[in-house]
Enzyme design. Sequence first.
Site, mmCIF file in Angstrom:
data_model
loop_
_atom_site.group_PDB
_atom_site.id
_atom_site.type_symbol
_atom_site.label_atom_id
_atom_site.label_comp_id
_atom_site.label_asym_id
_atom_site.label_seq_id
_atom_site.Cartn_x
_atom_site.Cartn_y
_atom_site.Cartn_z
ATOM 1 N N ARG A 51 0.810 -1.223 0.000
ATOM 2 C CA ARG A 51 0.000 0.000 0.000
ATOM 3 C C ARG A 51 0.848 1.280 0.000
ATOM 4 N NH1 ARG A 51 -3.630 -1.836 4.923
ATOM 5 N NH2 ARG A 51 -1.880 -3.277 5.122
ATOM 6 N N ASN B 211 -4.262 -5.382 18.479
ATOM 7 C CA ASN B 211 -2.925 -5.954 18.620
ATOM 8 C C ASN B 211 -1.919 -5.009 17.973
ATOM 9 O OD1 ASN B 211 -0.614 -7.569 18.503
ATOM 10 N ND2 ASN B 211 -1.334 -8.680 16.683
HETATM 11 C C1 UD1 Z 1 -0.291 -7.430 11.817
HETATM 12 C C2 UD1 Z 1 -1.012 -8.334 12.808
HETATM 13 C C3 UD1 Z 1 -2.226 -7.599 13.363
HETATM 14 C C4 UD1 Z 1 -1.795 -6.316 14.005
HETATM 15 C C5 UD1 Z 1 -0.986 -5.463 13.046
HETATM 16 C C6 UD1 Z 1 -0.376 -4.292 13.798
HETATM 17 C C7 UD1 Z 1 -0.671 -10.629 12.040
HETATM 18 C C8 UD1 Z 1 -1.268 -11.775 11.351
HETATM 19 N N1 UD1 Z 1 -1.427 -9.536 12.152
HETATM 20 O O1 UD1 Z 1 -1.157 -7.179 10.745
HETATM 21 O O2 UD1 Z 1 -2.895 -8.399 14.315
HETATM 22 O O3 UD1 Z 1 -2.940 -5.588 14.478
HETATM 23 O O4 UD1 Z 1 0.097 -6.213 12.481
HETATM 24 O O5 UD1 Z 1 0.254 -3.399 12.912
HETATM 25 O O6 UD1 Z 1 0.468 -10.698 12.485
HETATM 26 N N2 UD1 Z 1 6.083 -9.454 7.630
HETATM 27 C C9 UD1 Z 1 7.129 -10.309 7.357
HETATM 28 N N3 UD1 Z 1 6.877 -11.456 6.679
HETATM 29 C C10 UD1 Z 1 5.643 -11.811 6.283
HETATM 30 C C11 UD1 Z 1 4.565 -10.932 6.566
HETATM 31 C C12 UD1 Z 1 4.828 -9.758 7.248
HETATM 32 O O7 UD1 Z 1 8.269 -10.034 7.704
HETATM 33 O O8 UD1 Z 1 5.498 -12.872 5.683
HETATM 34 C C13 UD1 Z 1 6.368 -8.204 8.344
HETATM 35 C C14 UD1 Z 1 6.012 -6.967 7.572
HETATM 36 O O9 UD1 Z 1 7.139 -6.494 6.832
HETATM 37 C C15 UD1 Z 1 5.641 -5.967 8.675
HETATM 38 C C16 UD1 Z 1 5.112 -6.864 9.781
HETATM 39 O O10 UD1 Z 1 5.570 -8.167 9.505
HETATM 40 O O11 UD1 Z 1 6.747 -5.262 9.162
HETATM 41 C C17 UD1 Z 1 3.587 -6.850 9.845
HETATM 42 O O12 UD1 Z 1 3.080 -7.259 8.604
HETATM 43 P P1 UD1 Z 1 1.778 -6.586 8.004
HETATM 44 O O13 UD1 Z 1 1.497 -7.244 6.703
HETATM 45 O O14 UD1 Z 1 1.873 -5.128 8.041
HETATM 46 O O15 UD1 Z 1 0.676 -7.104 9.058
HETATM 47 P P2 UD1 Z 1 -0.717 -6.459 9.345
HETATM 48 O O16 UD1 Z 1 -1.678 -6.905 8.321
HETATM 49 O O17 UD1 Z 1 -0.541 -5.008 9.550
HETATM 50 MG MG MG Z 2 0.961 -3.605 9.182
#
Ligand code: UD1
Ligand code: MG
Length: 497
Positions: free
Chosen positions: A21, A178
């Site tokens: 995004r 969270n």
């Molecule tokens: C996540 C949480 C959600 C929380 C929110 C807070 C989960 C499933 N959900 O959602 O409960 O309210 O953060 O901001 O965890 N990332 C990786 N590898 C992956 C996927 C993500 O390293 O395979 C990293 C991303 O770069 C990022 C972080 O994890 O820094 C969070 O990922 P993002 O996709 O933003 O999660 P949210 O949908 O925001």
């Molecule tokens: Mg996020």
Amino acid sequence: MLVVQPRSRTVVVLAAGEGKRMKSDLPKVLHPLLGRTLVGHVLAAASAAAAEQTLVVVGHRAEQVTAHLSEIAPAALPVLQAEQHGTGHAVRLAMAAAPDATGTVVVLNGDVPLLRPETVAELIAAHESAGAAATVLTAEVADPTGLGRIVRDAVGGLERIVEERDASTEQRRIREINAGIYAFDAVRLRDALGKLTTDNDQGEEYLTDAVGLLAAAGAPVGVHVADDVTETLGCNDRVELARLRRLLADRVNEGWMRAGVSILDPATTWIDVTVDVGRDAVIDQNTQLRGATTVGAGASVGPDVTLIDTSVGPAATVLRSHAVRARVGAGASVGPYAYLRPDADLAERAKVGTFVEVKNSQLGAGAKVPHLSYVGDATIGARANIGAATIFVNYDGVRKSRTTVGEAAFVGCDSSLIAPVEIGAGAYVGAGSAVTKDVPPGALAVTRASQRVVEGWVQSRRAGTPAAEAARRAAADGEAAHHHDASGTVPGDTATD
Ligand code: UD1
Ligand code: MG
């Protein structure tokens, strides 16, 4: 006697996502925010964990993120998550890369940059003192859209975390969210990660499900509610990034004001978290202080000033100017409209005035370059005076050379000092000179042609022009004045004005 054993701690930062995004070629976690990247802020907050090892999960544009990490956190270990199958998958890979990790594992999303180190310390203290299997940082927010909701059981304990896209209408009404910041017991975490499924709307392994699995198994799972909601805000697009920048700027400005700095217009003052400002400094509106900038006690900076990696000494003044990697000594004065480029170095009480550019040059104590000049590759002695429109000619098209101006030397207006050249201590350069040879101490150098006057030239060569008409009138007035003189009356307004 109770002996508290120091615990082993591991930090895991999740930074593998693309951040779709953001619509950017730059990975989300590398976007800058007041002096650090997003992941840089998270790592700074995580330093409160005093961890033995820090792992950062990288994936999208991994080389770019890894290169950045080697600059800002060389001790951190990048763990590659080649395909991003979710936050749970990311932590599973990190734990596999740290097989000896025991004690507490602190997991932080890489996109939560306003988190404070104090809050990380509180989360860890709550977690470790309770002997919990997992402790989740949560917050009550006005608008929980897009975030994971905290589902509590009948007695108020955490039951599970449900992502918005998997939530029921009723769960979506929950406003406790969270934050994506957790403390886990390493052994319990490993066990729970092994049981994750991809049975959700995104088909990913959710770290949040590890918390739910531990709670369902009856393990002690705690919640730590953040006092300040802004600390838990994630960054998913550029609108959120701008909001975070505003919130962080307010926090930084407030901190400096409480420390004794006057910020006249906090709304237009942007101070990086890496900057240092002394007591009784006054920061006027439209001012940006960036990078490794320092502002000394009692200095006055602004309005309309940008300082990047620049130090400003105590009681110095910088007005409507731009400076990069420069040094402004105590009591020195810069601007309005000055440009200090890298290695411009002004000693105490030196002055760089209006429309003056300075690069890679030292100005001695009390030296002055007040107006319209370029100073490049020069050493200027203490109390020297460089007249308006002086150019230090440092570049011959191939190489750069230096100019030295001695102590208390005086360079007349509109001179070119053609490097390499040396003006001795106390020497004078006549206005309008092009100096190519060294001037000995105390000597005068003048290189301009002497003036020639051709009387009546305008009347004969420019007849009929406004200039000729003005000259004719001036001549007539001169005659009249001459008559008055002859009669002995001298009007008071003819000599001057
Ligand atoms: C996540 C949480 C959600 C929380 C929110 C807070 C989960 C499933 N959900 O959602 O409960 O309210 O953060 O901001 O965890 N990332 C990786 N590898 C992956 C996927 C993500 O390293 O395979 C990293 C991303 O770069 C990022 C972080 O994890 O820094 C969070 O990922 P993002 O996709 O933003 O999660 P949210 O949908 O925001
Ligand atoms: Mg996020």
